[in-house]
Design a protein around this motif. Structure first.
Motif, PDB file in Angstrom:
ATOM      1  N   MET A 196     -29.377  70.135 168.626  1.00  0.00           N
ATOM      2  CA  MET A 196     -28.601  70.701 167.515  1.00  0.00           C
ATOM      3  C   MET A 196     -28.699  72.229 167.514  1.00  0.00           C
ATOM      4  O   MET A 196     -27.715  72.932 167.265  1.00  0.00           O
ATOM      5  CB  MET A 196     -29.099  70.142 166.175  1.00  0.00           C
ATOM      6  CG  MET A 196     -28.852  68.659 165.996  1.00  0.00           C
ATOM      7  SD  MET A 196     -27.083  68.253 165.908  1.00  0.00           S
ATOM      8  CE  MET A 196     -27.191  66.473 165.644  1.00  0.00           C
ATOM      9  N   LEU A 197     -29.894  72.739 167.816  1.00  0.00           N
ATOM     10  CA  LEU A 197     -30.098  74.192 167.836  1.00  0.00           C
ATOM     11  C   LEU A 197     -29.253  74.839 168.943  1.00  0.00           C
ATOM     12  O   LEU A 197     -28.552  75.831 168.706  1.00  0.00           O
ATOM     13  CB  LEU A 197     -31.583  74.518 168.041  1.00  0.00           C
ATOM     14  CG  LEU A 197     -31.948  76.004 168.073  1.00  0.00           C
ATOM     15  CD1 LEU A 197     -31.621  76.682 166.746  1.00  0.00           C
ATOM     16  CD2 LEU A 197     -33.431  76.179 168.395  1.00  0.00           C
ATOM     17  N   THR A 254     -29.745  70.966 162.475  1.00  0.00           N
ATOM     18  CA  THR A 254     -30.933  71.611 163.051  1.00  0.00           C
ATOM     19  C   THR A 254     -32.028  71.691 161.991  1.00  0.00           C
ATOM     20  O   THR A 254     -33.190  71.341 162.249  1.00  0.00           O
ATOM     21  CB  THR A 254     -30.576  73.046 163.534  1.00  0.00           C
ATOM     22  OG1 THR A 254     -29.435  72.989 164.374  1.00  0.00           O
ATOM     23  CG2 THR A 254     -31.738  73.679 164.288  1.00  0.00           C
ATOM     24  N   THR A 308     -23.732  71.724 162.705  1.00  0.00           N
ATOM     25  CA  THR A 308     -24.924  71.575 163.563  1.00  0.00           C
ATOM     26  C   THR A 308     -26.084  72.418 163.035  1.00  0.00           C
ATOM     27  O   THR A 308     -27.241  72.065 163.241  1.00  0.00           O
ATOM     28  CB  THR A 308     -24.618  71.933 165.034  1.00  0.00           C
ATOM     29  OG1 THR A 308     -24.011  73.215 165.074  1.00  0.00           O
ATOM     30  CG2 THR A 308     -23.703  70.907 165.673  1.00  0.00           C
ATOM     31  N   TYR A 322     -33.382  68.132 161.050  1.00  0.00           N
ATOM     32  CA  TYR A 322     -34.224  67.571 162.117  1.00  0.00           C
ATOM     33  C   TYR A 322     -35.544  68.329 162.239  1.00  0.00           C
ATOM     34  O   TYR A 322     -36.578  67.738 162.550  1.00  0.00           O
ATOM     35  CB  TYR A 322     -33.467  67.501 163.457  1.00  0.00           C
ATOM     36  CG  TYR A 322     -32.762  66.158 163.605  1.00  0.00           C
ATOM     37  CD1 TYR A 322     -33.455  65.050 164.100  1.00  0.00           C
ATOM     38  CD2 TYR A 322     -31.462  65.960 163.180  1.00  0.00           C
ATOM     39  CE1 TYR A 322     -32.850  63.804 164.203  1.00  0.00           C
ATOM     40  CE2 TYR A 322     -30.847  64.721 163.269  1.00  0.00           C
ATOM     41  CZ  TYR A 322     -31.547  63.651 163.775  1.00  0.00           C
ATOM     42  OH  TYR A 322     -30.949  62.408 163.848  1.00  0.00           O
ATOM     43  N   PHE A 323     -35.541  69.634 161.962  1.00  0.00           N
ATOM     44  CA  PHE A 323     -36.805  70.385 161.967  1.00  0.00           C
ATOM     45  C   PHE A 323     -37.733  69.815 160.880  1.00  0.00           C
ATOM     46  O   PHE A 323     -38.910  69.554 161.115  1.00  0.00           O
ATOM     47  CB  PHE A 323     -36.547  71.885 161.717  1.00  0.00           C
ATOM     48  CG  PHE A 323     -37.810  72.691 161.646  1.00  0.00           C
ATOM     49  CD1 PHE A 323     -38.460  73.091 162.805  1.00  0.00           C
ATOM     50  CD2 PHE A 323     -38.378  73.039 160.417  1.00  0.00           C
ATOM     51  CE1 PHE A 323     -39.648  73.818 162.751  1.00  0.00           C
ATOM     52  CE2 PHE A 323     -39.567  73.761 160.351  1.00  0.00           C
ATOM     53  CZ  PHE A 323     -40.199  74.149 161.525  1.00  0.00           C
ATOM     54  N   PHE A 367     -33.515  67.877 167.417  1.00  0.00           N
ATOM     55  CA  PHE A 367     -33.624  69.237 166.857  1.00  0.00           C
ATOM     56  C   PHE A 367     -33.165  70.265 167.908  1.00  0.00           C
ATOM     57  O   PHE A 367     -32.348  71.131 167.627  1.00  0.00           O
ATOM     58  CB  PHE A 367     -35.068  69.523 166.424  1.00  0.00           C
ATOM     59  CG  PHE A 367     -35.365  70.991 166.257  1.00  0.00           C
ATOM     60  CD1 PHE A 367     -34.908  71.692 165.149  1.00  0.00           C
ATOM     61  CD2 PHE A 367     -36.086  71.682 167.229  1.00  0.00           C
ATOM     62  CE1 PHE A 367     -35.158  73.061 165.010  1.00  0.00           C
ATOM     63  CE2 PHE A 367     -36.337  73.046 167.105  1.00  0.00           C
ATOM     64  CZ  PHE A 367     -35.869  73.738 165.993  1.00  0.00           C
ATOM     65  N   THR A 374     -25.654  74.852 168.008  1.00  0.00           N
ATOM     66  CA  THR A 374     -25.354  75.849 166.967  1.00  0.00           C
ATOM     67  C   THR A 374     -25.193  77.237 167.584  1.00  0.00           C
ATOM     68  O   THR A 374     -24.272  77.980 167.228  1.00  0.00           O
ATOM     69  CB  THR A 374     -26.484  75.878 165.909  1.00  0.00           C
ATOM     70  OG1 THR A 374     -26.655  74.558 165.409  1.00  0.00           O
ATOM     71  CG2 THR A 374     -26.151  76.819 164.761  1.00  0.00           C
TER      72      THR A 374
END
Ligand code: RET
Length: 279
Positions: A40-41, A73, A69, A76-77, A37, A44
């Protein structure tokens, strides 16, 4: 009319049920989901910053890659906070010779949020490659529809209750995957042959990277969800590695290589009145 209760109940059951058991994530899986997560954040945020800086003629790849992405994010969150999953029921009948047959109910955790993510992000990844190659519209539609069929059948397969159903969906999904590979390997390579050297070598190396990575997904699925030889945690870690390579690493590679490449021509790069504009 209610039918009368049966009175001739056999004292020895022909099928003995064994207690249910669950296959679910542990600490390793949970931590892995949070780590991905975060990665990816961060990607992004960086991709968004890069998108702001490039001229609009080159921005399409930045926008697509940022959304890839961003979606990861979000999914995955959901998975890290305990959402986006459900339990697939697997019924295992065992025929025994001298003792009664047994039936086992196994419940395996399936993260359906992955498939929601893939149904949006894999078409976007394919668009990155298709636009780079300059693929024609018909081929792009075939590639994207085949991709949606592949992901949705993968979701159905993950919740399939019998082996026949599960592997039936899986086989059809693999056929759809071969359609995607064909479109990019044959159609994409034909389209790229008319472009400059740097664009075509970028397409060839990114295409090969994508092919190798994408082929590992059905293998992970087959060992994890399919044959249940891997625990849910091992499966989460395997997908985590693949996802980081297929999204942020793919994205950075594309955007940095593309920076040096000449503006890639296409209908998206020359909005009317925008020639030479940087905004
Ligand atoms: C499934 C199972 C059914 C058979 C096939 C599959 C392929 C999945 C692929 C997924 C790619 C995902 C990516 C995610 C990015 O982060 C659905 C696993 C063929 C190719 C690139």
């Amino acid at each position: 009319e209610l039918s009368p209760k049966p009175t001739d109940v056999s004292p020895i059951p022909t099928v003995v049920p064994t207690p249910d058991y669950y296959e679910t994530l542990g600490d390793v899986g949970h931590t892995t989901l949070w780590v991905v997560f975060a990665l990816m954040l961060i990607s992004t945020i960086i991709f968004t910053g890069l998108a702001w800086r490039v001229p609009v003629q080159k921005r399409l790849f930045h926008v697509i890659t940022t959304f890839i992405t961003l979606f990861a994010t979000l999914s995955y969150f959901a998975m890290a906070t305990g959402d986006g999953n459900s339990f697939a029921q697997i019924v295992i009948h065992t025929r025994n010779k001298h003792v009664p047959d047994t039936v086992e109910y196994v419940y395996r955790q399936v993260f359906w949020a992955r498939y929601v993510d893939w149904s949006v992000t894999t078409p976007l990844l394919l668009l990155d490659l298709a636009f780079l190659a300059g693929l024609d519209g018909a081929s792009i539609i075939v590639t994207i529809v085949a991709d949606l069929i592949m992901v949705l059948l993968g979701l159905f397969a993950a919740f399939g209750s019998s082996d026949g159903q599960k592997w039936g969906y899986y086989a059809m999904a693999c056929a759809a995957y071969l359609v995607i590979v064909y479109q990019l390997a044959v159609g994409g390579r034909r389209a790229i042959s008319s472009k400059d050297r740097s664009t075509s070598s970028l397409f060839n190396s990114l295409g090969l990277f994508t092919f190798v990575l994408w082929t590992l997904y059905p293998i992970v699925w087959g060992i994890g969800d399919g044959a249940r030889k891997w625990s849910v945690d091992v499966e989460i870690v395997a997908y985590a590695i693949l996802d980081v390579l297929a999204k942020p690493v793919f994205g950075f590679w594309l955007l940095f290589a593309h920076r040096k490449a000449p503006a890639i021509e296409g209908w998206w790069s020359s909005g009317i009145g925008q020639e030479g504009s940087v905004r």
